[in-house]
Design a protein around this motif. Structure first.
Motif, PDB file in Angstrom:
ATOM      1  N   LYS A 158       0.864  -1.189   0.000  1.00  0.00           N
ATOM      2  CA  LYS A 158       0.000   0.000   0.000  1.00  0.00           C
ATOM      3  C   LYS A 158       0.893   1.228   0.000  1.00  0.00           C
ATOM      4  O   LYS A 158       1.812   1.337   0.810  1.00  0.00           O
ATOM      5  N   PHE A 159       0.609   2.147  -0.904  1.00  0.00           N
ATOM      6  CA  PHE A 159       1.383   3.381  -0.992  1.00  0.00           C
ATOM      7  C   PHE A 159       0.607   4.530  -0.361  1.00  0.00           C
ATOM      8  O   PHE A 159      -0.626   4.577  -0.432  1.00  0.00           O
ATOM      9  N   SER A 160       1.337   5.452   0.232  1.00  0.00           N
ATOM     10  CA  SER A 160       0.714   6.641   0.831  1.00  0.00           C
ATOM     11  C   SER A 160       0.136   7.508  -0.292  1.00  0.00           C
ATOM     12  O   SER A 160       0.520   7.370  -1.459  1.00  0.00           O
ATOM     13  N   PRO A 161      -0.770   8.434   0.037  1.00  0.00           N
ATOM     14  CA  PRO A 161      -1.295   9.340  -0.994  1.00  0.00           C
ATOM     15  C   PRO A 161      -0.171  10.108  -1.721  1.00  0.00           C
ATOM     16  O   PRO A 161      -0.242  10.288  -2.934  1.00  0.00           O
ATOM     17  N   GLU A 162       0.867  10.518  -0.995  1.00  0.00           N
ATOM     18  CA  GLU A 162       1.988  11.222  -1.637  1.00  0.00           C
ATOM     19  C   GLU A 162       2.717  10.290  -2.606  1.00  0.00           C
ATOM     20  O   GLU A 162       3.054  10.686  -3.729  1.00  0.00           O
TER      21      GLU A 162
ATOM     22  N   THR B 289     -17.793  -0.035  -9.396  1.00  0.00           N
ATOM     23  CA  THR B 289     -18.714   1.092  -9.246  1.00  0.00           C
ATOM     24  C   THR B 289     -19.070   1.596 -10.643  1.00  0.00           C
ATOM     25  O   THR B 289     -18.484   1.166 -11.632  1.00  0.00           O
ATOM     26  N   GLU B 290     -20.006   2.524 -10.710  1.00  0.00           N
ATOM     27  CA  GLU B 290     -20.372   3.106 -12.004  1.00  0.00           C
ATOM     28  C   GLU B 290     -19.199   3.868 -12.622  1.00  0.00           C
ATOM     29  O   GLU B 290     -19.100   3.990 -13.835  1.00  0.00           O
ATOM     30  N   GLN B 291     -18.293   4.372 -11.789  1.00  0.00           N
ATOM     31  CA  GLN B 291     -17.126   5.113 -12.273  1.00  0.00           C
ATOM     32  C   GLN B 291     -15.963   4.189 -12.620  1.00  0.00           C
ATOM     33  O   GLN B 291     -14.928   4.646 -13.076  1.00  0.00           O
ATOM     34  N   GLY B 292     -16.102   2.889 -12.386  1.00  0.00           N
ATOM     35  CA  GLY B 292     -15.025   1.933 -12.633  1.00  0.00           C
ATOM     36  C   GLY B 292     -14.679   1.203 -11.350  1.00  0.00           C
ATOM     37  O   GLY B 292     -15.355   1.333 -10.329  1.00  0.00           O
ATOM     38  N   VAL B 293     -13.587   0.455 -11.388  1.00  0.00           N
ATOM     39  CA  VAL B 293     -13.174  -0.338 -10.238  1.00  0.00           C
ATOM     40  C   VAL B 293     -12.473   0.545  -9.212  1.00  0.00           C
ATOM     41  O   VAL B 293     -11.687   1.421  -9.560  1.00  0.00           O
ATOM     42  N   SER B 294     -12.771   0.291  -7.952  1.00  0.00           N
ATOM     43  CA  SER B 294     -12.120   0.989  -6.847  1.00  0.00           C
ATOM     44  C   SER B 294     -11.460  -0.058  -5.962  1.00  0.00           C
ATOM     45  O   SER B 294     -12.055  -1.102  -5.667  1.00  0.00           O
ATOM     46  N   TYR B 295     -10.221   0.213  -5.565  1.00  0.00           N
ATOM     47  CA  TYR B 295      -9.511  -0.697  -4.671  1.00  0.00           C
ATOM     48  C   TYR B 295      -9.511  -0.092  -3.284  1.00  0.00           C
ATOM     49  O   TYR B 295      -9.010   1.011  -3.082  1.00  0.00           O
ATOM     50  N   GLN B 296     -10.090  -0.823  -2.322  1.00  0.00           N
ATOM     51  CA  GLN B 296     -10.217  -0.310  -0.964  1.00  0.00           C
ATOM     52  C   GLN B 296      -9.520  -1.243   0.007  1.00  0.00           C
ATOM     53  O   GLN B 296      -9.804  -2.448   0.025  1.00  0.00           O
ATOM     54  N   SER B 297      -8.614  -0.684   0.812  1.00  0.00           N
ATOM     55  CA  SER B 297      -7.929  -1.511   1.810  1.00  0.00           C
ATOM     56  C   SER B 297      -8.885  -1.755   2.979  1.00  0.00           C
ATOM     57  O   SER B 297      -9.545  -0.841   3.453  1.00  0.00           O
ATOM     58  N   VAL B 298      -8.964  -3.021   3.387  1.00  0.00           N
ATOM     59  CA  VAL B 298      -9.836  -3.387   4.493  1.00  0.00           C
ATOM     60  C   VAL B 298      -9.037  -3.757   5.743  1.00  0.00           C
ATOM     61  O   VAL B 298      -9.561  -3.723   6.844  1.00  0.00           O
ATOM     62  N   GLU B 299      -7.777  -4.124   5.543  1.00  0.00           N
ATOM     63  CA  GLU B 299      -6.845  -4.400   6.644  1.00  0.00           C
ATOM     64  C   GLU B 299      -5.495  -3.852   6.221  1.00  0.00           C
ATOM     65  O   GLU B 299      -5.100  -4.006   5.061  1.00  0.00           O
TER      66      GLU B 299
END
Length: 177
Positions: free
Chosen positions: A10-14, A159-169
């Motif tokens: 996982k990379f930081s937003p920066e 989603t309607e905008q495309g695939v979203s990757y969400q970290s759960v752990e």
């Protein structure tokens, strides 16, 4: 309920903004460019998994991750998976820490996988899908060095905008003392 999931760096937003700067829409106007907040490096694709399996794999992964310290990656080439039509930012000299981590997590996941495992792990960050180019690859780019400090279990959500990757752990690697 089964979720499409994967274990990933996982990379930081920066860091995601720095990776995003390597996207070159001029390369291919028709490509589907990943948004910055989707940029990650998949270690093991798990596919559709029940919540109980995800939790079991995550707990087993923590045993491996507790032994790991932050490590640096040097992204230095653009390349493509021609058949899959993917453009990615790659690493010409993957560090041993990354390769060992991937192998350990892959071994933990093997009993739960429903698809064949790729023979060779190619560490990369996908920049675009539906990418087609006649350019000669790989292309050298200005190296980007990133310190990897987090590993996460992600869900892939359509989603309607495309695939979203969400970290759960998420697990934060502890620096050497």
């Amino acid at each position: 309920m089964n979720d499409r999931c994967f274990l990933s760096l996982k990379f930081s937003p920066e860091q995601q903004r720095l990776l995003h700067a390597y996207q070159q829409p001029a390369f291919c106007q028709d490509a589907k460019w990943h948004p910055a907040n989707n940029l990650h490096l998949t270690l093991v694709f798990l596919g559709q998994q029940a919540l109980a399996v995800q939790q079991q794999l995550w707990l087993q992964s923590l045993e491996v991750l507790h032994e790991l310290h932050p490590f640096e990656l040097c992204f230095d080439q653009l390349n493509q998976f021609r058949q899959a039509q993917v453009l990615y930012l790659g690493i010409s000299q993957p560090p041993e820490a990354l390769m060992a981590l991937q192998q350990q997590l892959q071994q933990l996941a093997l009993p739960f996988l429903n698809a064949p495992v790729p023979e060779i792990f190619v560490p990369h960050v996908t920049l675009a899908r539906k990418f087609q180019s006649a350019d000669a690859f790989p292309l050298s780019v200005q190296p980007l060095r990133l310190l990897c400090t987090e590993v996460a279990l992600y869900h892939s959500i359509s989603t309607e905008q495309g695939v979203s990757y969400q970290s759960v752990e998420t697990y934060t690697l502890v620096p050497k003392s």
